[in-house]
Structure formats: structure tokens, C-alpha cells
Design a protein around this motif. Sequence first.
Motif, short mmCIF file in Angstrom:
data_model
loop_
_atom_site.label_atom_id
_atom_site.label_comp_id
_atom_site.label_asym_id
_atom_site.label_seq_id
_atom_site.Cartn_x
_atom_site.Cartn_y
_atom_site.Cartn_z
N ASN A 146 0.87 -1.15 -0.27
CA ASN A 146 0.19 0.32 0.42
C ASN A 146 1.06 1.55 -0.04
O ASN A 146 0.58 2.12 1.03
CB ASN A 146 -1.13 0.00 1.15
CG ASN A 146 0.13 -0.03 2.67
OD1 ASN A 146 1.12 -0.90 2.55
ND2 ASN A 146 -1.37 0.83 3.23
N ALA A 147 2.11 0.81 -0.32
CA ALA A 147 3.12 2.31 -1.25
C ALA A 147 1.90 3.93 -0.57
O ALA A 147 1.37 3.98 -2.40
CB ALA A 147 3.86 2.31 -1.23
N PRO A 148 2.38 4.32 -0.40
CA PRO A 148 1.61 5.61 -1.05
C PRO A 148 1.57 6.36 -2.47
O PRO A 148 2.88 6.77 -2.13
CB PRO A 148 2.08 7.45 0.40
CG PRO A 148 1.86 6.17 1.40
CD PRO A 148 2.38 4.90 0.30
N GLN A 149 0.60 6.66 -3.52
CA GLN A 149 1.22 7.27 -4.31
C GLN A 149 0.53 8.65 -5.02
O GLN A 149 -0.64 8.87 -4.03
CB GLN A 149 1.09 6.04 -6.23
CG GLN A 149 0.80 4.86 -6.01
CD GLN A 149 2.67 4.90 -5.89
OE1 GLN A 149 2.91 5.15 -7.32
NE2 GLN A 149 3.63 3.91 -5.05
N VAL A 150 0.73 9.09 -5.17
CA VAL A 150 0.82 10.88 -5.99
C VAL A 150 -0.36 10.94 -6.89
O VAL A 150 0.17 9.95 -8.00
CB VAL A 150 1.68 11.59 -6.37
CG1 VAL A 150 1.38 12.63 -6.67
CG2 VAL A 150 2.85 11.99 -4.78
N GLU A 151 -1.02 11.19 -7.32
CA GLU A 151 -2.62 10.72 -7.92
C GLU A 151 -2.71 12.46 -8.48
O GLU A 151 -3.72 12.82 -7.36
CB GLU A 151 -3.31 9.87 -7.80
CG GLU A 151 -2.81 8.50 -7.88
CD GLU A 151 -3.94 7.69 -7.50
OE1 GLU A 151 -5.33 8.17 -7.50
OE2 GLU A 151 -3.94 6.65 -7.33
#
Length: 112
Positions: free
Chosen positions: A73-78
Amino acid sequence: MAMYDLTWCGGISEGKKISDLANTYYIPTMMHTAGGPILWYASVHLAASVTNLHFVESVYPYWKERDPFFFANAPQVENGLVRPPDLPGLGLQFNPGLFDRKELIVETIAGN
């Protein structure tokens, strides 16, 4: 602008204090997150809690390619935004079987 890195300034609590003090004088803050994935998780959580955050400096290959290798669940930039995980603590969730992979070297440095 006040800029800090949580690994250099003393952690999440100290980073929050820096942002709060800067906010008293209407100074925006930013975070430097070019460290490991745990720094990214911690910075994302703090970024969600400060009102005077201008931006978070990050390294695209880290959160886009490296972190997903380790974490499910690595935080991703969207669209320029990132959400912290809603799991307990920092929300780290290791990929299943990560420590059983042949290409991964696991060393025990303390204990039996």
C-alpha cells in the motif's frame, strides 16, 4: 519558507512543531522526503495534518517504483495529491512473501 526533513529534525512531533511555529507567522512549510520508504509514509501522514504545507519534495522513482516492491500500500501521488494509509500506526503493509524472495537479502543484526 521553512523546510525540514523528518529524519533530520527529530521526527513527526518535531516536524509538526516546526510547521505550527511557522504558521504562527504565516510562513509556509515544505518537507524533504528523499530518504527511505518509512520517511515517505511518515511525511505523508504529517502533510495531511498541517495547514500551512506548501508542498512535499519527493523522489518519483522512490514512491513510484521502489516502495511498491516492499509495500502493498505504498502511498502514490495522483493528480498532485497523496493520501496516507488508513491502517494503524504509519500504515505500513509489507507485500506478502517479501521476506521469502530469493533476490532479497535479510540479515539479523540483533537478537538470537
